[in-house]
Design a protein around this motif. Sequence first.
Motif, PDB file in Angstrom:
ATOM      1  N   PHE A 262     -42.030  54.678  84.749  1.00 52.78           N
ATOM      2  CA  PHE A 262     -43.342  54.223  84.280  1.00 52.78           C
ATOM      3  C   PHE A 262     -44.221  53.820  85.459  1.00 52.78           C
ATOM      4  CE2 PHE A 262     -46.417  51.213  82.703  1.00 52.78           C
ATOM      5  CZ  PHE A 262     -46.854  51.806  81.541  1.00 52.78           C
ATOM      6  N   LEU A 263     -43.667  53.059  86.385  1.00 56.44           N
ATOM      7  CA  LEU A 263     -44.465  52.599  87.521  1.00 56.44           C
ATOM      8  C   LEU A 263     -44.844  53.750  88.448  1.00 56.44           C
ATOM      9  CD1 LEU A 263     -42.653  49.243  88.348  1.00 56.44           C
ATOM     10  CD2 LEU A 263     -44.910  49.537  87.307  1.00 56.44           C
ATOM     11  N   ALA A 264     -44.009  54.780  88.512  1.00 55.90           N
ATOM     12  CA  ALA A 264     -44.363  55.931  89.335  1.00 55.90           C
ATOM     13  C   ALA A 264     -45.633  56.598  88.830  1.00 55.90           C
ATOM     14  CB  ALA A 264     -43.205  56.926  89.350  1.00 55.90           C
ATOM     15  N   ARG A 265     -45.863  56.481  87.528  1.00 59.24           N
ATOM     16  CA  ARG A 265     -47.036  57.128  86.933  1.00 59.24           C
ATOM     17  C   ARG A 265     -48.204  56.166  86.754  1.00 59.24           C
ATOM     18  NH1 ARG A 265     -46.336  61.524  82.101  1.00 59.24           N
ATOM     19  NH2 ARG A 265     -48.513  62.208  81.977  1.00 59.24           N
ATOM     20  N   PHE A 266     -47.910  54.916  86.444  1.00 63.21           N
ATOM     21  CA  PHE A 266     -48.980  53.976  86.097  1.00 63.21           C
ATOM     22  C   PHE A 266     -48.988  52.722  86.969  1.00 63.21           C
ATOM     23  CE2 PHE A 266     -48.139  56.392  82.194  1.00 63.21           C
ATOM     24  CZ  PHE A 266     -49.391  56.958  82.022  1.00 63.21           C
ATOM     25  N   GLY A 267     -48.226  52.726  88.047  1.00 65.64           N
ATOM     26  CA  GLY A 267     -48.293  51.611  88.979  1.00 65.64           C
ATOM     27  C   GLY A 267     -49.700  51.448  89.529  1.00 65.64           C
ATOM     28  N   GLY A 268     -50.159  50.209  89.587  1.00 61.38           N
ATOM     29  CA  GLY A 268     -51.526  49.945  90.033  1.00 61.38           C
ATOM     30  C   GLY A 268     -52.548  50.028  88.935  1.00 61.38           C
ATOM     31  N   ARG A 269     -52.169  50.578  87.776  1.00 61.00           N
ATOM     32  CA  ARG A 269     -53.104  50.723  86.655  1.00 61.00           C
ATOM     33  C   ARG A 269     -52.622  49.995  85.415  1.00 61.00           C
ATOM     34  NH1 ARG A 269     -54.111  56.475  85.078  1.00 61.00           N
ATOM     35  NH2 ARG A 269     -52.167  57.107  86.065  1.00 61.00           N
ATOM     36  N   THR A 270     -51.613  49.142  85.555  1.00 59.44           N
ATOM     37  CA  THR A 270     -51.052  48.424  84.416  1.00 59.44           C
ATOM     38  C   THR A 270     -51.267  46.931  84.607  1.00 59.44           C
ATOM     39  OG1 THR A 270     -49.380  50.136  84.080  1.00 59.44           O
ATOM     40  CG2 THR A 270     -48.962  48.001  83.068  1.00 59.44           C
ATOM     41  N   LEU A 271     -51.849  46.292  83.588  1.00 56.61           N
ATOM     42  CA  LEU A 271     -52.172  44.870  83.647  1.00 56.61           C
ATOM     43  C   LEU A 271     -51.308  44.089  82.668  1.00 56.61           C
ATOM     44  CD1 LEU A 271     -56.091  45.118  83.553  1.00 56.61           C
ATOM     45  CD2 LEU A 271     -54.603  45.060  85.580  1.00 56.61           C
ATOM     46  N   ASN A 272     -50.984  42.859  83.032  1.00 56.84           N
ATOM     47  CA  ASN A 272     -50.226  41.973  82.148  1.00 56.84           C
ATOM     48  C   ASN A 272     -50.716  40.548  82.363  1.00 56.84           C
ATOM     49  OD1 ASN A 272     -48.348  41.139  80.274  1.00 56.84           O
ATOM     50  ND2 ASN A 272     -46.565  41.431  81.588  1.00 56.84           N
ATOM     51  N   THR A 273     -50.432  39.683  81.409  1.00 65.44           N
ATOM     52  CA  THR A 273     -50.753  38.270  81.545  1.00 65.44           C
ATOM     53  C   THR A 273     -49.473  37.454  81.544  1.00 65.44           C
ATOM     54  OG1 THR A 273     -51.012  37.993  79.149  1.00 65.44           O
ATOM     55  CG2 THR A 273     -53.003  38.478  80.418  1.00 65.44           C
ATOM     56  N   HIS A 274     -49.562  36.272  82.145  1.00 64.15           N
ATOM     57  CA  HIS A 274     -48.436  35.331  82.167  1.00 64.15           C
ATOM     58  C   HIS A 274     -48.977  33.941  81.895  1.00 64.15           C
ATOM     59  CE1 HIS A 274     -44.712  33.435  83.120  1.00 64.15           C
ATOM     60  NE2 HIS A 274     -45.234  32.777  84.145  1.00 64.15           N
ATOM     61  N   PRO A 275     -48.335  33.173  80.991  1.00 59.48           N
ATOM     62  CA  PRO A 275     -48.867  31.850  80.633  1.00 59.48           C
ATOM     63  C   PRO A 275     -48.496  30.753  81.629  1.00 59.48           C
ATOM     64  CG  PRO A 275     -46.938  32.310  79.301  1.00 59.48           C
ATOM     65  CD  PRO A 275     -47.191  33.541  80.132  1.00 59.48           C
ATOM     66  N   ALA A 276     -48.855  30.965  82.872  1.00 61.63           N
ATOM     67  CA  ALA A 276     -48.691  29.976  83.944  1.00 61.63           C
ATOM     68  C   ALA A 276     -49.563  30.429  85.101  1.00 61.63           C
ATOM     69  CB  ALA A 276     -47.232  29.851  84.366  1.00 61.63           C
ATOM     70  N   LEU A 277     -49.714  29.563  86.076  1.00 57.72           N
ATOM     71  CA  LEU A 277     -50.481  29.904  87.271  1.00 57.72           C
ATOM     72  C   LEU A 277     -49.510  30.459  88.309  1.00 57.72           C
ATOM     73  CD1 LEU A 277     -52.934  26.860  87.481  1.00 57.72           C
ATOM     74  CD2 LEU A 277     -53.423  29.182  86.664  1.00 57.72           C
ATOM     75  N   SER A 278     -49.400  31.787  88.350  1.00 58.06           N
ATOM     76  CA  SER A 278     -48.479  32.420  89.296  1.00 58.06           C
ATOM     77  C   SER A 278     -48.865  32.042  90.731  1.00 58.06           C
ATOM     78  CB  SER A 278     -48.550  33.934  89.126  1.00 58.06           C
ATOM     79  OG  SER A 278     -48.125  34.298  87.835  1.00 58.06           O
ATOM     80  N   PRO A 279     -47.888  31.917  91.635  1.00 58.27           N
ATOM     81  CA  PRO A 279     -46.485  32.293  91.483  1.00 58.27           C
ATOM     82  C   PRO A 279     -45.592  31.232  90.869  1.00 58.27           C
ATOM     83  CG  PRO A 279     -46.896  31.624  93.732  1.00 58.27           C
ATOM     84  CD  PRO A 279     -48.230  31.556  93.030  1.00 58.27           C
TER      85      PRO A 279
END
Length: 221
Positions: free
Chosen positions: A106-123
């Motif tokens: 998946f990342l080979a095809r869509f790496g850099g174009r995939t967004l996600n959220t995380h319920p904390a202030l990363s890192p």
Amino acid sequence: MVAVPRKPDATPIVVLVSGSGTNLQALIDAAADPAFGVRIAAVGADRDGIEALARARRAGIDTFVLPVTDFPDRAAWDAALAECVGAHDPALVVLAGFMRLAGPAFLARFGGRTLNTHPALSPSFPGMHGPRDALAYGVKITGATLFVVDEGVDTGPIVAQVAVPVHDDDTAETLHERIKISERAMLVEWVGRLATAGYSVDGRRVVPGSAPHPPDPKDIP
């Protein structure tokens, strides 16, 4: 560097889901306005019978379901996911409560174009229990992070963050519910901004509005 160009028309995205789909619904509602600049081309899930798929179907959006158990191993599932997403030719992929890690195919095809959220202030506080861990640590400010997905767990380059105060009487549940409100608003705002302005990813820096022309194919993973 990965570059995602600005689109002159509505930018097609695919949204991947696993649960109730409140973030998806926020995107559906926003996409109803042509000025938002986004068209949800499809919604995919790793299991059937969830409210997120029902929301997509009520909105007339194409859906697909790929249970991991239908495949001999995770690698085969990951490759099939990349194919199903790719069939809709999205400029962006949004993980909206999708409870599976993106794999190498998946990342080979869509790496850099995939967004996600995380319920904390990363890192800070990566993983499944960000609000609980933040509360246990005693922080006074937490929040939500929008990031570009990489091979790690909540480790990708940060697009945006929003702060949420921790109240003295908070539980993990009440804190998480307040974070979700800010998370949805941030997701909608930035998906719209990135879709209309384009962006580039240079190391750990995400630069909006910096890819007005189609990227060189060699720059796209």
